[in-house]
Scaffold this active site. Structure first.
Site, PDB file in Angstrom:
ATOM      1  CE  LYS A   4      -4.110   1.903   0.304  1.00 43.76           C
ATOM      2  NZ  LYS A   4      -5.098   1.825  -0.811  1.00 43.76           N
TER       3      LYS A   4
ATOM      4  CG  ASP B 269      -8.468 -16.287   5.611  1.00 43.63           C
ATOM      5  OD1 ASP B 269      -7.472 -17.004   5.799  1.00 43.63           O
ATOM      6  OD2 ASP B 269      -9.372 -16.127   6.457  1.00 43.63           O
TER       7      ASP B 269
END
Ligand code: IPM
Ligand code: MG
Length: 360
Positions: free
Chosen positions: A193, A253
């Site tokens: 980021k 995930d």
């Protein structure tokens, strides 16, 4: 080959799927003439029952005296989290193990079996070229191990978590990821980021320097929000993903579910000396524990990763992966993999494991 394996089955479905993994390892050692011994030790709620702690010294000693660690899962039912047995059970067990052995590199793999394509939340058209992605997640830095504060400031309830990286932490995992990319489709995407976070700006700088040493690997950067989207839109565009601790937790995930069931994703954690811990990426699933219905594939594939990475037994690891593939082709399924197709046969954990063993 003679190897000692620390076996930390833990809670929930951990003991059942661990039994499956050990049965498969025994079949492999019979067939290929190895000598695996298992040193069982308690972790999680199971350890708490006996020692009032989630990661007893005994267990750390057993791991230290073994050639690799095979880990099941820890944690209890959400409704019982206030109970001391389960309170902070995951962090006390898993994060403490990572810290104790300096496991800084985590590797999770997702593959899709063509026979199970129906189970994926993605459309068939997005999966026409299959799905084969590995994610490298840094495990000891970032917001996980910086200072956590929960209290008050200026008369208000206040909290903060400090994210931190130094360049060596980033370099260490980056080299590992690039070397793995060289053995695969030679494409690495580093996810950060960097438009906002200082840790990500450093991450991008260091990764791009490491990339210069691997000119044969196609390297690019991607912002994490975009990556979350691209994984759904165009999963075939990914080969190796390299990312920091928190982003890796979340993206892995997401990846695990693309294959159709979280019961199929194995995971490995290493330190720089090559010592490794192997565990399924899914949780302890207490709601289905003890019913002989859990999917043992992720635990068995974790054992296969252990053979390949810790013991350099690639042929044996391939034999396990191949055998699982055969069982799927033969139409055998655990409950989570059932698609209601005509020639499917749904089996319990033990019976499904026996089919895998028959195919070894
Ligand atoms: C994982 C888990 C752990 C993590 C939790 C249980 C602390 O989610 O291994 O992905 O966040 O790393
Ligand atoms: Mg996680």
């Amino acid at each position: 080959m003679k190897k000692k394996i620390a076996v930390l089955a833990g809670d929930g479905i951990g003991p059942e799927v661990m039994q499956s993994a050990i049965a498969v390892l025994d079949a492999v050692s019979d067939k290929f003439g190895h000598d695996f011994s298992y040193a069982k030790a308690l972790v999680g709620g199971a350890a708490y029952d006996k020692h009032q702690e989630h990661l007893p010294q005994d267990t750390l000693d057993v791991c230290r005296q073994s050639d690799a660690v095979l880990f099941g899962s820890v944690g209890g039912p959400v409704a019982e989290y206030a109970n001391l047995k389960w309170k902070n059970c995951e962090t006390n067990s898993i994060l403490a193990l990572r810290k104790a052995f300096n496991f800084n590199i985590n590797l999770r793999k997702t593959t899709i079996y063509p026979e199970l394509i129906e189970l994926s939340p993605l459309k068939n058209s997005q999966l026409s070229t299959g799905l084969d992605i590995v994610i490298f997640r840094e495990l000891l830095g970032d917001i996980y191990f910086g200072e956590h504060y929960l209290g008050e400031k200026n008369g208000l309830r206040y909290a903060s978590d400090v994210a931190q990286y130094d360049e060596l932490q980033i370099k260490s995992i980056a080299h590992y990821a690039f070397r793995t990319a060289q053995t695969r489709r030679k494409k690495l995407i580093s996810v950060d980021k960097a438009n906002v976070l200082a840790t990500s700006k450093l991450w991008r700088q260091v990764v791009s320097e490491v990339a210069d040493e691997y000119p044969d690997v196609a390297y690019s950067d991607m912002l994490v929000d975009n990556c979350a989207m691209q994984l759904i839109k165009n999963p075939a565009g990914f080969d190796v993903i390299l990312t920091a601790n928190l982003f890796g937790d979340i993206l892995s995930d997401e990846l695990s579910v693309l294959s159709g069931s979280i019961g199929m994703m194995p995971s490995a954690s290493f330190n720089v000396d090559g010592f490794g811990l192997y565990e399924p990426a899914g949780g302890s699933a207490p709601e289905i524990a003890g019913q002989n219905i859990a999917n043992p594939i992720a635990q068995i594939l974790s054992a296969a990763m252990m053979l390949a990475y810790s013991f350099d037994l690639q042929v044996e690891a391939n034999a396990i992966e191949h055998s699982i593939r055969q069982v799927i082709i033969q139409g055998y399924r655990t409950a989570d993999l059932a698609t209601k197709a005509k020639n499917e046969i749904v089996l319990g954990t033990r019976e499904f494991t026996n089919k895998i063993i028959e195919n070894i």
